[in-house]
Design a protein around this motif. Structure first.
Motif, mmCIF file in Angstrom:
data_model
loop_
_atom_site.group_PDB
_atom_site.id
_atom_site.type_symbol
_atom_site.label_atom_id
_atom_site.label_comp_id
_atom_site.label_asym_id
_atom_site.label_seq_id
_atom_site.Cartn_x
_atom_site.Cartn_y
_atom_site.Cartn_z
ATOM 1 N N LEU A 95 0.825 -1.201 0.000
ATOM 2 C CA LEU A 95 0.000 0.000 0.000
ATOM 3 C C LEU A 95 0.863 1.257 0.000
ATOM 4 O O LEU A 95 0.560 2.233 -0.709
ATOM 5 N N TYR A 96 1.952 1.242 0.778
ATOM 6 C CA TYR A 96 2.846 2.397 0.796
ATOM 7 C C TYR A 96 3.491 2.599 -0.574
ATOM 8 O O TYR A 96 3.633 3.733 -1.048
ATOM 9 N N ARG A 97 3.905 1.498 -1.221
ATOM 10 C CA ARG A 97 4.511 1.615 -2.546
ATOM 11 C C ARG A 97 3.516 2.214 -3.540
ATOM 12 O O ARG A 97 3.876 3.088 -4.343
ATOM 13 N N ILE A 98 2.259 1.777 -3.475
ATOM 14 C CA ILE A 98 1.228 2.331 -4.361
ATOM 15 C C ILE A 98 1.037 3.820 -4.090
ATOM 16 O O ILE A 98 0.926 4.638 -5.007
ATOM 17 N N GLN A 99 1.016 4.172 -2.797
ATOM 18 C CA GLN A 99 0.840 5.583 -2.420
ATOM 19 C C GLN A 99 1.964 6.447 -2.965
ATOM 20 O O GLN A 99 1.739 7.520 -3.534
ATOM 21 N N ARG A 100 3.225 5.966 -2.821
ATOM 22 C CA ARG A 100 4.351 6.765 -3.297
ATOM 23 C C ARG A 100 4.353 6.865 -4.821
ATOM 24 O O ARG A 100 4.638 7.920 -5.392
ATOM 25 N N GLU A 101 4.064 5.759 -5.488
ATOM 26 C CA GLU A 101 4.021 5.779 -6.950
ATOM 27 C C GLU A 101 2.927 6.729 -7.433
ATOM 28 O O GLU A 101 3.130 7.533 -8.354
ATOM 29 N N ALA A 102 1.753 6.635 -6.815
ATOM 30 C CA ALA A 102 0.607 7.436 -7.274
ATOM 31 C C ALA A 102 0.821 8.924 -7.024
ATOM 32 O O ALA A 102 0.601 9.756 -7.912
ATOM 33 N N THR A 103 1.259 9.281 -5.812
ATOM 34 C CA THR A 103 1.407 10.704 -5.503
ATOM 35 C C THR A 103 2.568 11.325 -6.277
ATOM 36 O O THR A 103 2.550 12.530 -6.555
ATOM 37 N N THR A 104 3.565 10.524 -6.623
ATOM 38 C CA THR A 104 4.682 11.049 -7.412
ATOM 39 C C THR A 104 4.268 11.288 -8.864
ATOM 40 O O THR A 104 4.760 12.215 -9.522
ATOM 41 N N ASN A 157 -0.246 17.591 -11.777
ATOM 42 C CA ASN A 157 -0.641 18.829 -11.107
ATOM 43 C C ASN A 157 -1.713 18.625 -10.043
ATOM 44 O O ASN A 157 -2.212 19.586 -9.468
ATOM 45 N N PHE A 158 -2.072 17.387 -9.805
ATOM 46 C CA PHE A 158 -3.109 17.111 -8.813
ATOM 47 C C PHE A 158 -2.655 17.540 -7.417
ATOM 48 O O PHE A 158 -1.529 17.291 -7.006
ATOM 49 N N THR A 159 -3.537 18.199 -6.694
ATOM 50 C CA THR A 159 -3.249 18.593 -5.314
ATOM 51 C C THR A 159 -4.333 18.053 -4.390
ATOM 52 O O THR A 159 -5.471 17.792 -4.821
ATOM 53 N N HIS A 160 -3.967 17.881 -3.139
ATOM 54 C CA HIS A 160 -4.922 17.399 -2.144
ATOM 55 C C HIS A 160 -4.521 17.999 -0.801
ATOM 56 O O HIS A 160 -3.325 18.131 -0.496
ATOM 57 N N PRO A 161 -5.502 18.385 0.042
ATOM 58 C CA PRO A 161 -5.165 19.016 1.330
ATOM 59 C C PRO A 161 -4.260 18.154 2.205
ATOM 60 O O PRO A 161 -3.467 18.690 2.988
ATOM 61 N N LEU A 162 -4.350 16.818 2.098
ATOM 62 C CA LEU A 162 -3.530 15.946 2.930
ATOM 63 C C LEU A 162 -2.073 15.903 2.480
ATOM 64 O O LEU A 162 -1.214 15.384 3.190
ATOM 65 N N LEU A 163 -1.801 16.462 1.301
ATOM 66 C CA LEU A 163 -0.436 16.513 0.778
ATOM 67 C C LEU A 163 0.226 17.867 0.989
ATOM 68 O O LEU A 163 1.404 18.039 0.664
ATOM 69 N N VAL A 183 -9.391 8.624 -7.409
ATOM 70 C CA VAL A 183 -8.473 7.551 -7.013
ATOM 71 C C VAL A 183 -7.634 7.947 -5.799
ATOM 72 O O VAL A 183 -7.575 7.233 -4.799
ATOM 73 N N LEU A 184 -6.979 9.099 -5.874
ATOM 74 C CA LEU A 184 -6.065 9.490 -4.808
ATOM 75 C C LEU A 184 -6.800 9.934 -3.550
ATOM 76 O O LEU A 184 -6.322 9.712 -2.440
ATOM 77 N N GLY A 185 -7.958 10.555 -3.708
ATOM 78 C CA GLY A 185 -8.741 10.935 -2.539
ATOM 79 C C GLY A 185 -9.131 9.718 -1.717
ATOM 80 O O GLY A 185 -9.049 9.715 -0.482
ATOM 81 N N TYR A 186 -9.548 8.655 -2.400
ATOM 82 C CA TYR A 186 -9.914 7.399 -1.732
ATOM 83 C C TYR A 186 -8.667 6.729 -1.148
ATOM 84 O O TYR A 186 -8.672 6.265 -0.006
ATOM 85 N N LEU A 187 -7.594 6.691 -1.921
ATOM 86 C CA LEU A 187 -6.369 5.998 -1.496
ATOM 87 C C LEU A 187 -5.765 6.622 -0.255
ATOM 88 O O LEU A 187 -5.408 5.916 0.696
#
Length: 277
Positions: free
Chosen positions: A49-58, A62-68, A206-210
């Motif tokens: 899950l961490y690997r997916i998170q790092r791959e996806a957020t990288t 230009n996508f932004t999210h308050p948690l980032l 996708v990223l909001g849910y992840l």
């Protein structure tokens, strides 16, 4: 010098204590095995899950999210799990608020007059809803801008004899720098990879849910590690207490036998001396 009667009484007393610690050791060993299995069995999924998170957020462009959102840290929250008081005390009490998991952690924060904003309990076998409640509270603090950073102070379970205290990054979501995650590429490798990524139906969905589920599972795994560490330390403590009691019994028994034999020899000599007269 102790009399044989005193030594016998001490041996019986210590023997009773050894029986109690032996029984406690068996209970602790059972709880330890269960906690260790839970902590270790969840690691492959969390690493994935961490690997997916790092791959996806990288690769999100230009996508932004308050948690980032990275911002200047004027105030931080520390999620304190367990009894890592020395590490927790290193944070400036003027700019740090605490969320605790466990009664002793809450007592330490209150006793040292630091700001305790929330206290959570978790069972001998941590449950996912317990982790989700902690993650949701911390997430809410960050999103409402009451804090600029959330970190976790907890213990990473290595094995029965080894547990490492850690300070882990939680919010904003980013790289976990306090430990190496197997199978996860470095930030430099991720940044250098220009492979295009496509999110369906869209990056926001996708990223909001992840991110939300990633944080919940992150806390859950930290709780499992903390409990495995706690139960391991307790079992080792009980084993040491039992071993020490058994060593003391052997030493006292040896002393008792020597003293008793000495008294018997003395009596025989006295009898022999009386007969010779």
């Amino acid at each position: 010098m102790h009399s044989p009667r005193d030594l016998r009484r001490r041996i019986r007393s210590i023997g009773s204590t050894a029986q109690i610690t032996r029984a406690m050791q068996m209970v602790a060993a059972s709880k330890m095995r269960k906690a260790q299995q839970a902590a270790l069995s969840g690691r492959p999924f969390v690493h994935l899950l961490y690997r997916i998170q790092r791959e996806a957020t990288t690769r999100m462009g230009n996508f932004t999210h308050p948690l980032l959102e990275m911002r200047e840290v004027r105030k931080r929250a520390i999620i304190l799990i367990g009894n890592l008081f020395r590490l927790a005390a290193e944070f400036d009490p003027q700019t740090t608020i605490f969320i605790t998991a466990g009664r002793k952690a809450a007592q330490f924060i209150a006793r040292t007059r630091r700001q305790l904003i929330a206290e959570f309990a978790y069972a001998d076998t941590p449950q996912f809803p317990e982790a989700r409640a902690i993650a949701a509270f911390a997430r809410d603090l960050f999103l409402k801008r009451k804090v600029d950073q959330v970190q976790i102070v907890a213990t990473r379970y290595i094995n029965t004899l080894t547990q490492h205290p850690l300070c882990l990054e939680f919010l904003p979501v980013g790289e976990i720098r306090a430990l190496k995650i197997p199978g996860v590429r470095s930030e430099e490798e991720l940044a250098a990879d220009t492979t295009e990524a496509v999110f369906e139906p869209n990056p926001q969905a996708v990223l909001g849910y992840l991110l939300s589920h990633y944080l919940d599972i992150y806390i859950y795994q930290v709780l499992l590690n903390a409990k495995a560490s706690e139960q391991s330390a307790r079992m080792v403590s009980m084993k040491n207490a039992t071993d020490n009691a058994e060593i003391l019994i052997k030493d006292l028994t040896l002393e008792y036998n020597k003293l008793r034999q000495g008294n018997i020899t003395k009596e025989l000599l006295e009898i022999a001396g009386g007969q010779s007269e």
